[in-house]
Design a protein around this motif. Structure first.
Motif, short mmCIF file in Angstrom:
data_model
loop_
_atom_site.label_atom_id
_atom_site.label_comp_id
_atom_site.label_asym_id
_atom_site.label_seq_id
_atom_site.Cartn_x
_atom_site.Cartn_y
_atom_site.Cartn_z
N THR A 1 0.82 -1.20 0.00
CA THR A 1 0.00 0.00 0.00
C THR A 1 0.86 1.25 0.00
N ARG B 1 0.08 5.33 1.55
CA ARG B 1 -0.86 6.02 2.43
C ARG B 1 -0.56 7.50 2.45
N LYS C 1 -5.77 5.40 2.21
CA LYS C 1 -5.03 4.15 2.06
C LYS C 1 -5.19 3.73 0.60
N ASP D 1 -4.72 1.03 -1.83
CA ASP D 1 -4.57 -0.41 -1.68
C ASP D 1 -5.10 -1.15 -2.90
#
Length: 185
Positions: free
Chosen positions: A100, A102, A114, A116
């Motif tokens: 990920t 962030r 986030k 992802d």
């Protein structure tokens, strides 16, 4: 280097980042607080703070004068390979081995987004010039372009068959160049 080239900022396997006097080579600060190697270190835009990313899964914000830890950014499940500031210093963008990236509020340490959608380490993340988009580079062989406000994937670029080492955006932000371990660019 600091903007005036008087200080040098380094990241180290010894769990610290350090600030050095560029003329004398003397250590000015040891930024101690991570529990694993520090992989990334960056000055804030006004150079009053330092941002570090570590294999311990955290990023930290430090006072660049005193060396005091100001905030720890926790949320990644694995090492932080890169951490960078927004242009105005209000946000932080981190890329991690937890697949990920962030976005964080630099003042509060709160996670804002986030990102992802990768299936392997995110090795690089950065904003475009006006910070409306975020680019992420992953060991899964893809580059993703994200809406920087909503955190939604806008575009996935494929074509490499191995790890992408780096991505460069041209000055007008109309083209990008990737370099991969598969021997192609």
């Amino acid at each position: 280097w600091s903007g005036d080239e008087s200080r040098i900022l380094t990241a180290g396997d010894d769990t610290t980042a350090r600030v050095w006097d560029a003329t004398t080579g003397d250590e000015l600060l040891a930024l101690e607080g991570h529990t694993n190697s520090v992989i990334s270190a960056a000055w804030s835009p006004d150079e009053t703070m330092v941002l570090t990313g570590s294999e311990d899964g955290s990023a930290m914000i430090w006072d660049a004068t005193t060396g005091k830890a100001l905030r720890m950014l926790r949320g990644h499940g694995n090492g932080v390979l890169q951490a960078i500031w927004s242009r105005d210093g209000s946000r932080v963008l981190s890329a991690s081995m937890d697949d990920t990236a962030r976005v964080w509020d630099a003042k509060t340490g709160k996670q804002l987004l986030k990102l992802d959608a990768h299936t392997s380490d995110v090795t690089q993340a950065f904003w475009n010039h006006d910070e409306s988009a975020i680019f992420t580079v992953s060991d899964d062989g893809t580059v993703k372009v994200w809406d920087a406000q909503r955190g939604e994937v806008q575009l996935t670029l494929t074509g490499h068959t191995d790890v992408i080492h780096t991505l460069y955006l041209n000055g007008t932000e109309t083209r990008l160049l990737t370099a991969s371990q598969d021997g192609t660019a």
